[in-house]
Write an enzyme that holds these catalytic residues in place. Structure first.
Site, mmCIF file in Angstrom:
data_model
loop_
_atom_site.group_PDB
_atom_site.id
_atom_site.type_symbol
_atom_site.label_atom_id
_atom_site.label_comp_id
_atom_site.label_asym_id
_atom_site.label_seq_id
_atom_site.Cartn_x
_atom_site.Cartn_y
_atom_site.Cartn_z
ATOM 1 N N GLY A 83 29.836 39.169 -3.120
ATOM 2 C CA GLY A 83 30.067 39.421 -4.546
ATOM 3 C C GLY A 83 31.036 40.578 -4.779
ATOM 4 O O GLY A 83 31.438 41.281 -3.863
ATOM 5 N N ASP A 84 31.427 40.746 -6.026
ATOM 6 C CA ASP A 84 32.241 41.875 -6.487
ATOM 7 C C ASP A 84 32.113 41.832 -8.012
ATOM 8 O O ASP A 84 31.145 41.247 -8.535
ATOM 9 C CB ASP A 84 33.701 41.729 -6.027
ATOM 10 C CG ASP A 84 34.537 42.993 -6.259
ATOM 11 O OD1 ASP A 84 34.401 43.946 -5.476
ATOM 12 O OD2 ASP A 84 35.305 43.045 -7.235
ATOM 13 N N THR A 138 25.641 49.174 -2.126
ATOM 14 C CA THR A 138 26.891 49.903 -2.399
ATOM 15 C C THR A 138 26.585 51.198 -3.150
ATOM 16 O O THR A 138 27.078 52.281 -2.792
ATOM 17 C CB THR A 138 27.877 49.025 -3.183
ATOM 18 O OG1 THR A 138 28.003 47.781 -2.503
ATOM 19 C CG2 THR A 138 29.233 49.685 -3.307
ATOM 20 N N LYS A 142 39.600 39.184 0.829
ATOM 21 C CA LYS A 142 39.067 39.298 -0.537
ATOM 22 C C LYS A 142 39.469 38.050 -1.302
ATOM 23 O O LYS A 142 40.446 37.386 -0.940
ATOM 24 C CB LYS A 142 39.663 40.540 -1.220
ATOM 25 C CG LYS A 142 38.869 41.034 -2.409
ATOM 26 C CD LYS A 142 37.688 41.905 -2.027
ATOM 27 C CE LYS A 142 36.838 42.260 -3.230
ATOM 28 N NZ LYS A 142 35.833 43.274 -2.936
ATOM 29 N N LYS A 151 38.033 49.724 5.472
ATOM 30 C CA LYS A 151 36.633 49.999 5.160
ATOM 31 C C LYS A 151 35.719 49.318 6.186
ATOM 32 O O LYS A 151 34.802 49.931 6.730
ATOM 33 C CB LYS A 151 36.328 49.462 3.760
ATOM 34 C CG LYS A 151 34.906 49.679 3.306
ATOM 35 C CD LYS A 151 34.592 48.907 2.043
ATOM 36 C CE LYS A 151 35.610 49.194 0.951
ATOM 37 N NZ LYS A 151 35.179 48.672 -0.361
HETATM 38 P P1 NDP Z 1 29.945 44.511 -11.826
HETATM 39 O O1 NDP Z 1 30.647 43.327 -12.391
HETATM 40 O O2 NDP Z 1 28.512 44.391 -11.504
HETATM 41 O O3 NDP Z 1 30.132 45.773 -12.780
HETATM 42 C C1 NDP Z 1 31.380 46.252 -13.143
HETATM 43 C C2 NDP Z 1 31.195 47.341 -14.167
HETATM 44 O O4 NDP Z 1 32.458 47.951 -14.382
HETATM 45 C C3 NDP Z 1 30.713 46.846 -15.509
HETATM 46 O O5 NDP Z 1 29.942 47.823 -16.130
HETATM 47 C C4 NDP Z 1 32.030 46.626 -16.257
HETATM 48 O O6 NDP Z 1 31.903 46.702 -17.668
HETATM 49 C C5 NDP Z 1 32.853 47.771 -15.749
HETATM 50 N N1 NDP Z 1 34.284 47.398 -15.803
HETATM 51 C C6 NDP Z 1 34.898 46.330 -15.196
HETATM 52 N N2 NDP Z 1 36.202 46.280 -15.498
HETATM 53 C C7 NDP Z 1 36.425 47.322 -16.334
HETATM 54 C C8 NDP Z 1 37.569 47.818 -16.972
HETATM 55 N N3 NDP Z 1 38.759 47.218 -16.856
HETATM 56 N N4 NDP Z 1 37.426 48.942 -17.724
HETATM 57 C C9 NDP Z 1 36.223 49.563 -17.833
HETATM 58 N N5 NDP Z 1 35.101 49.135 -17.232
HETATM 59 C C10 NDP Z 1 35.189 48.045 -16.505
HETATM 60 O O7 NDP Z 1 30.802 44.909 -10.518
HETATM 61 P P2 NDP Z 1 30.350 45.803 -9.283
HETATM 62 O O8 NDP Z 1 29.431 46.864 -9.728
HETATM 63 O O9 NDP Z 1 29.931 44.877 -8.193
HETATM 64 O O10 NDP Z 1 31.736 46.443 -8.815
HETATM 65 C C11 NDP Z 1 32.233 47.669 -9.357
HETATM 66 C C12 NDP Z 1 33.298 48.241 -8.452
HETATM 67 O O11 NDP Z 1 32.748 48.468 -7.152
HETATM 68 C C13 NDP Z 1 34.524 47.355 -8.202
HETATM 69 O O12 NDP Z 1 35.657 48.189 -8.016
HETATM 70 C C14 NDP Z 1 34.203 46.666 -6.893
HETATM 71 O O13 NDP Z 1 35.351 46.210 -6.232
HETATM 72 C C15 NDP Z 1 33.526 47.826 -6.160
HETATM 73 N N6 NDP Z 1 32.673 47.439 -5.037
HETATM 74 C C16 NDP Z 1 31.633 46.586 -5.223
HETATM 75 C C17 NDP Z 1 30.810 46.277 -4.154
HETATM 76 C C18 NDP Z 1 29.593 45.445 -4.331
HETATM 77 O O14 NDP Z 1 28.830 45.341 -3.363
HETATM 78 N N7 NDP Z 1 29.326 44.870 -5.487
HETATM 79 C C19 NDP Z 1 31.101 46.760 -2.793
HETATM 80 C C20 NDP Z 1 32.164 47.755 -2.737
HETATM 81 C C21 NDP Z 1 32.926 48.036 -3.824
HETATM 82 P P3 NDP Z 1 32.049 45.363 -18.544
HETATM 83 O O15 NDP Z 1 30.753 44.644 -18.371
HETATM 84 O O16 NDP Z 1 32.267 45.860 -19.923
HETATM 85 O O17 NDP Z 1 33.220 44.606 -18.002
#
Ligand code: NDP
Length: 449
Positions: free
Chosen positions: A168-169, A213, A129, A117
């Site tokens: 973050g993630d 993102t 990571k 990426k």
């Molecule tokens: P957040 O913690 O802000 O949000 C994650 C969301 O996904 C929440 O709504 C959470 O719900 C839900 N979630 C997490 N685990 C599960 C699960 N096992 N089953 C169902 N829902 C789930 O994270 P991000 O938005 O930052 O990240 C989301 C995805 O994007 C990840 O795959 C991350 O690696 C990817 N990503 C993030 C980037 C970034 O800049 N933040 C960059 C590139 C990729 P709940 O609150 O109920 O857990």
């Protein structure tokens, strides 16, 4: 799974043997190797130990104890990880995840994907990571702060603006980055802004990083639509998750004229046929840190909450999985296709299972892999590093324009590369081959290290 090219089969076997039980990492490695048959046929110099075997073995893996004290005075122990996977193109770069499911296999899959990426962005960043099995849900601010301080007390010795730059993630947003950066500054006695990205605007952060993102994923889909003479106007969109990526994907879809009819969290999903009220959703998720079910309660009869089932049951034109890995399986993919979905773009990392990707592709649904579609987050992190290095800060408009340009360029290069390898319109082949080639050339140039 399909049968791997013979030359790559041994390499995959070695990945399985060296990394037992790390199923997500196996999946990510397979997915890349599966695209590289035509590349090693054309470029034998990349095969075997020279590039591929080295690429599958992280440069460094750090595992550490994180002891901290909760509000009741009890000692808690978590495990911390940082996998520094590949630094051929620049310092290791990639987020930190706090979630109870985190173990070495998840951190390695994320670090591995991050190499390609980051390469695709065209910017000088390697791949890595990190994370911990700490669960921030239900923890007080003070507990989150003490955990972050304990985590950084070990991590600080491994990172630096020229070495490794975390961000973050899942479970790590602006609050956590603040506590992590504060502790780094205290221990090192250096205001080294470039050591972490995702910082707040008043202390070294970049405009558009929180949005990047989600916005980037939607910019990518916009390019797909443009390449087919279409746009977002009036399109129905379903987004999974309601965290950082999901919220800003929803925001950009709405700005471009699309209608987001559903989103979710791990407790279920909400449907709002008229389009999600984003101000309410942000208030619930970002300010109050409550569950998405609360949205349906506060919207009265306009929206409903569904506790069982999957958000992919909701009919849409475009689906954006933005929650977590393997959240969209083969059955979900078949349902999406049956209900008329035409584009699926991964805002999350590896949210579609291999069966889902196969089903979507066979059904003629355009599929954009996360490596390409969600690269806007890390690209804007690299823009944050640029601003830190020059002690400058750019406007929102300028930064967003840079992000849109980067996403356009990634989209176009995926298509050009897919064409060059006889896979026209295949974004998976395009992203994997284009991302791989840049790293492979740098690894060869730097010698066997
Ligand atoms: P957040 O913690 O802000 O949000 C994650 C969301 O996904 C929440 O709504 C959470 O719900 C839900 N979630 C997490 N685990 C599960 C699960 N096992 N089953 C169902 N829902 C789930 O994270 P991000 O938005 O930052 O990240 C989301 C995805 O994007 C990840 O795959 C991350 O690696 C990817 N990503 C993030 C980037 C970034 O800049 N933040 C960059 C590139 C990729 P709940 O609150 O109920 O857990």
């Amino acid at each position: 799974m399909a049968v791997l090219d013979e030359k790559l089969h041994d390499i995959y076997d070695e990945v399985l043997k060296r990394n037992p039980g790390e199923t997500e990492f196996h999946q990510a490695a397979y997915e890349i190797l599966d695209s590289l048959g035509p590349v090693v046929a054309k470029h034998p110099e990349y095969a075997d130990g020279a590039v591929l075997r080295r690429l599958c073995e992280p440069e460094r893996q750090i595992i550490f104890r994180v002891p901290w004290v909760d509000d009741a005075g009890r000692v808690q122990i978590n495990r911390g990880f940082r996998v520094e996977f590949n630094s051929a193109l620049g310092p290791f770069k990639g987020g930190i995840r706090f979630h109870p499911s985190v173990y070495l296999g998840i951190v390695k899959f994320l670090g591995f994907e991050q190499i390609f990426k980051n390469s695709l962005t065209g910017m000088p960043i390697g791949g890595g990571k990190g994370g911990s099995d700490f669960d921030p849900k239900g923890r007080s601010d003070a507990e989150v702060m003490r955990f972050c301080q304990a985590f950084m007390t070990e991590l600080y010795r491994h990172i630096g603006e020229y070495t490794d730059v975390p961000a973050g993630d899942i479970g790590v947003g602006g609050r956590e980055i603040g506590y992590l950066f504060g502790q780094y500054k205290r221990i090192t006695n250096r205001y080294e802004s470039g050591v972490l990205t995702g910082k707040g605007l008043t202390w070294g952060g970049s405009q558009v990083r929180p949005e990047a993102t989600g916005y980037g994923t939607v910019f990518f889909v916009n390019e797909i639509l443009h390449s087919r003479g279409e746009n977002f106007d009036g399109k129905k969109v379903v987004v999974s998750g309601s965290g950082n990526v999901a919220i800003y994907a929803i925001e950009k879809v709405q700005q471009l004229g699309g209608i987001v009819v559903a989103c979710s969290d791990s407790g279920g999903y909400i449907v709002d046929d008229k389009g999600i009220d984003l101000a309410l959703l942000k208030d619930i998720k970002e300010t109050r840190r409550e569950r998405v079910s609360q949205y349906a309660t506060e919207r009265g009869g306009a929206a409903r909450f569904v506790e069982s089932g999957t958000v992919w049951e909701v009919p849409c034109d475009i689906a954006l999985p933005c929650a977590t890995q393997n959240e969209l399986n083969g059955n979900d993919a078949a349902l999406l296709a049956k209900n008329g979905c035409r584009v699926v773009a991964e805002g999350a990392n590896m949210p579609c299972t291999p069966a889902a990707v196969k089903t979507l592709t066979e059904a003629g649904v355009v599929f954009a892999p996360g490596k390409a579609a969600n690269a806007g987050g890390v690209a804007t992190s690299a823009l944050e590093m640029q601003q830190n290095a020059s002690r400058d800060s750019w406007t929102f408009e300028h930064t967003e324009e840079r992000l849109a340009d980067i996403m356009r360029s990634i989209h176009d290069r995926c298509l050009t590369t897919a064409d060059a390898y006889d896979s026209p319109g295949n974004y998976v082949a395009g992203a994997n081959i284009e991302g791989f080639t840049r790293v492979a050339d740098a690894m060869l140039a730097l010698g066997i290290i």
